[in-house]
Every structure is written in C-alpha cells, then in structure tokens.
Design a protein around this motif. Structure first.
Motif, mmCIF file in Angstrom:
data_model
loop_
_atom_site.group_PDB
_atom_site.id
_atom_site.type_symbol
_atom_site.label_atom_id
_atom_site.label_comp_id
_atom_site.label_asym_id
_atom_site.label_seq_id
_atom_site.Cartn_x
_atom_site.Cartn_y
_atom_site.Cartn_z
ATOM 1 N N MET A 1 0.820 -1.186 0.000
ATOM 2 C CA MET A 1 0.000 0.000 0.000
ATOM 3 C C MET A 1 0.872 1.262 0.000
ATOM 4 O O MET A 1 0.542 2.235 -0.638
ATOM 5 N N ILE A 2 1.984 1.249 0.688
ATOM 6 C CA ILE A 2 2.868 2.409 0.726
ATOM 7 C C ILE A 2 3.649 2.538 -0.577
ATOM 8 O O ILE A 2 3.902 3.626 -1.063
ATOM 9 N N TYR A 3 4.021 1.398 -1.154
ATOM 10 C CA TYR A 3 4.870 1.376 -2.343
ATOM 11 C C TYR A 3 4.330 2.230 -3.487
ATOM 12 O O TYR A 3 5.074 3.064 -4.017
ATOM 13 N N PRO A 4 3.066 2.131 -3.913
ATOM 14 C CA PRO A 4 2.578 2.972 -5.014
ATOM 15 C C PRO A 4 2.558 4.460 -4.673
ATOM 16 O O PRO A 4 2.795 5.308 -5.523
ATOM 17 N N VAL A 5 2.314 4.797 -3.435
ATOM 18 C CA VAL A 5 2.233 6.199 -3.024
ATOM 19 C C VAL A 5 3.618 6.842 -3.045
ATOM 20 O O VAL A 5 3.762 8.027 -3.325
ATOM 21 N N MET A 6 4.643 6.068 -2.783
ATOM 22 C CA MET A 6 6.003 6.593 -2.687
ATOM 23 C C MET A 6 6.568 7.039 -4.028
ATOM 24 O O MET A 6 7.518 7.798 -4.069
ATOM 25 N N GLY A 7 6.055 6.541 -5.105
ATOM 26 C CA GLY A 7 6.560 6.970 -6.396
ATOM 27 C C GLY A 7 7.336 5.903 -7.120
ATOM 28 O O GLY A 7 7.992 6.183 -8.110
ATOM 29 N N GLY A 8 7.334 4.707 -6.620
ATOM 30 C CA GLY A 8 7.954 3.631 -7.355
ATOM 31 C C GLY A 8 9.184 3.050 -6.695
ATOM 32 O O GLY A 8 9.630 3.478 -5.636
ATOM 33 N N GLU A 9 9.740 2.065 -7.375
ATOM 34 C CA GLU A 9 10.877 1.311 -6.869
ATOM 35 C C GLU A 9 12.122 2.182 -6.727
ATOM 36 O O GLU A 9 12.893 2.038 -5.787
ATOM 37 N N THR A 11 12.413 5.366 -5.946
ATOM 38 C CA THR A 11 12.323 6.157 -4.715
ATOM 39 C C THR A 11 12.576 5.289 -3.497
ATOM 40 O O THR A 11 13.290 5.690 -2.562
ATOM 41 N N LEU A 12 12.017 4.087 -3.496
ATOM 42 C CA LEU A 12 12.198 3.175 -2.373
ATOM 43 C C LEU A 12 13.673 2.796 -2.216
ATOM 44 O O LEU A 12 14.203 2.785 -1.098
ATOM 45 N N LYS A 13 14.366 2.518 -3.320
ATOM 46 C CA LYS A 13 15.791 2.192 -3.258
ATOM 47 C C LYS A 13 16.619 3.378 -2.762
ATOM 48 O O LYS A 13 17.564 3.217 -1.995
ATOM 49 N N ALA A 14 16.254 4.575 -3.188
ATOM 50 C CA ALA A 14 16.963 5.777 -2.735
ATOM 51 C C ALA A 14 16.793 5.973 -1.234
ATOM 52 O O ALA A 14 17.749 6.325 -0.528
#
Length: 74
Positions: A1-9, A11-14
């Motif tokens: 649920m958080i993953y799509p809101v964050m802006g993608g993979e 952003t998550l890796k950063a």
C-alpha cells in the motif's frame, strides 16, 4: 500500500540507501562518544576501582588477564 504512493521502486531504493548511510554516520558518532567517555571518565576511575577490588584466579587460562590487571595497578 505504501509502495505505489512513494513513487515507485526507484524512490524506495533511494530511501533505503539514505537510511544505510545515516546508520553508518550514527555508528561512527556512537564510537566517538564512547571513546571520549572512556578517556574522560572511565580511565580516571580505573585506578580507584582496581584498588577497591581484590582479583584472584588460579586458572592458567586467565593468567594473561591477571597479568594485565597487575600492570594496570602498577
């Protein structure tokens, strides 16, 4: 649920890389504070502490530790 809101993979890796970098800085700071604490306080307290304690061991495996403690007492 958080993953799509964050802006993608990407952003998550950063964010994960930033968290890892901050953890290294934090650990370095903790080491620095502990070292200064030891040299400033614990080193002064070592001599009175060793005078208050009587340490003995008849185990040859502990002889190097006992020799080191005797050296510190001197």
């Amino acid at each position: 649920m958080i993953y799509p809101v964050m802006g993608g993979e990407k952003t998550l890796k950063a964010l994960a890389a930033e968290a890892a970098a901050n953890e290294r800085q934090y650990q370095a700071r903790v080491r620095t504070v502990l070292r200064s604490s030891y040299s400033g306080h614990w080193r002064r307290m070592l001599k009175p502490l060793l005078k208050a304690l009587t340490l003995k061991s008849n185990n040859d495996a502990h002889r190097p530790v006992m020799d080191a403690i005797e050296l510190l007492e001197r």
